[in-house]
Design a protein around this motif. Sequence first.
Motif, mmCIF file in Angstrom:
data_model
loop_
_atom_site.group_PDB
_atom_site.id
_atom_site.type_symbol
_atom_site.label_atom_id
_atom_site.label_comp_id
_atom_site.label_asym_id
_atom_site.label_seq_id
_atom_site.Cartn_x
_atom_site.Cartn_y
_atom_site.Cartn_z
ATOM 1 N N LEU A 55 13.340 -10.089 -2.648
ATOM 2 C CA LEU A 55 12.750 -10.915 -1.598
ATOM 3 C C LEU A 55 13.386 -12.298 -1.540
ATOM 4 N N LEU A 56 13.581 -12.916 -2.711
ATOM 5 C CA LEU A 56 14.220 -14.236 -2.756
ATOM 6 C C LEU A 56 15.668 -14.159 -2.282
ATOM 7 N N GLU A 57 16.373 -13.122 -2.717
ATOM 8 C CA GLU A 57 17.784 -12.971 -2.361
ATOM 9 C C GLU A 57 17.978 -12.834 -0.856
ATOM 10 N N ASN A 58 17.003 -12.240 -0.172
ATOM 11 C CA ASN A 58 17.135 -11.973 1.262
ATOM 12 C C ASN A 58 16.181 -12.803 2.125
ATOM 13 N N ALA A 59 15.533 -13.798 1.497
ATOM 14 C CA ALA A 59 14.623 -14.722 2.200
ATOM 15 C C ALA A 59 13.555 -13.976 2.997
ATOM 16 N N ILE A 60 12.953 -12.971 2.358
ATOM 17 C CA ILE A 60 11.879 -12.201 2.985
ATOM 18 C C ILE A 60 10.548 -12.686 2.413
ATOM 19 N N THR A 61 9.607 -12.986 3.285
ATOM 20 C CA THR A 61 8.306 -13.510 2.859
ATOM 21 C C THR A 61 7.336 -12.364 2.556
ATOM 22 N N PRO A 62 6.816 -12.285 1.323
ATOM 23 C CA PRO A 62 5.846 -11.229 1.014
ATOM 24 C C PRO A 62 4.452 -11.600 1.540
ATOM 25 N N ILE A 63 3.795 -10.647 2.160
ATOM 26 C CA ILE A 63 2.438 -10.836 2.657
ATOM 27 C C ILE A 63 1.513 -9.951 1.827
ATOM 28 N N GLN A 64 0.610 -10.591 1.095
ATOM 29 C CA GLN A 64 -0.327 -9.851 0.248
ATOM 30 C C GLN A 64 -1.415 -9.196 1.110
ATOM 31 N N GLN A 65 -1.593 -7.902 0.904
ATOM 32 C CA GLN A 65 -2.645 -7.196 1.613
ATOM 33 C C GLN A 65 -3.341 -6.239 0.644
ATOM 34 N N TYR A 66 -4.543 -6.567 0.246
ATOM 35 C CA TYR A 66 -5.297 -5.730 -0.685
ATOM 36 C C TYR A 66 -5.790 -4.472 0.020
ATOM 37 N N GLY A 67 -5.813 -3.375 -0.735
ATOM 38 C CA GLY A 67 -6.384 -2.140 -0.220
ATOM 39 C C GLY A 67 -7.891 -2.174 -0.438
ATOM 40 N N TYR A 68 -8.610 -2.639 0.560
ATOM 41 C CA TYR A 68 -10.059 -2.817 0.399
ATOM 42 C C TYR A 68 -10.804 -1.490 0.300
ATOM 43 N N THR A 69 -10.298 -0.478 1.007
ATOM 44 C CA THR A 69 -10.997 0.801 1.048
ATOM 45 C C THR A 69 -10.055 1.920 0.655
ATOM 46 N N SER A 70 -10.497 2.786 -0.217
ATOM 47 C CA SER A 70 -9.671 3.912 -0.648
ATOM 48 C C SER A 70 -9.381 4.827 0.536
ATOM 49 N N GLY A 71 -8.108 5.209 0.653
ATOM 50 C CA GLY A 71 -7.722 6.124 1.716
ATOM 51 C C GLY A 71 -7.355 5.434 3.022
ATOM 52 N N LYS A 72 -7.555 4.121 3.125
ATOM 53 C CA LYS A 72 -7.223 3.389 4.341
ATOM 54 C C LYS A 72 -5.989 2.533 4.093
#
Length: 248
Positions: A55-72
């Motif tokens: 991500l740092l090497e390619n200047a890509i911004t990580p977006i955190q997204q928690y899996g709130y519900t199983s299977g979704k």
Amino acid sequence: MESESRLAVLIDGDNIPSAYVKEMMEEIAKYGNPTIKRIYGDWTKPFLSKWKNLLLENAITPIQQYGYTSGKNSTDSAMIIDAMDILYSGKVDGFCLVSSDSDFTRLATRLREAGMKVYGIGEKKTPEPFIVACDKFIYIEILANRAKESESSTTPDKPAKKPPVDKITPKVIRLIASTISDLADDDGWAFLGDVGSLLQKKQPNFDSRNYGFEKLTPLIDSIGKFEIDLRDSKQGKFKLIYVRNKKR
């Protein structure tokens, strides 16, 4: 020009391998300037760890997204919401959606309805609806082949393994032949640039590299059912390529 287009690159980290991100970004640069680069996933999960250094090497911004519900798949929802926010911001001319998930079919369709160019990148397992919803769809396997060829050229002591390519089937030949006929003048000749553009519209995942050819001209020439004619441009500085179906 296409190269001046501002692109938003949105990557589904949950189902895209990290191994060929360098080749992927080089490919995207052909179609425009990636001014927004984001990748979505639950970064607390171990299987996404391979992405972190890249991500740092390619200047890509990580977006955190928690899996709130199983299977979704909350990553899909986050990508879709961000894409619409970016669309309404007016800061880009097109999108590159990097995923093999058919859940993005409607998003690609909606973005195109808004006048955006939409490029898709995913694996060959990508469902057809998502592929045809994009203006152009590039298989990651093509980029993997390029990486392998590069590796073999830097290690001459090892015997080079030829990357697997798709077979040129009668269906592919009919597609090319009908496209030439659609564009042909009274003598049957069609400008190759127009042929390539129409092939892309008819079949967004059509790419000469799928069949082991870097360009469309050698692919068409290899089939043996088409004539090729090189003509001087009006300025005489370069050649124009025309093709036609061979007469039976």
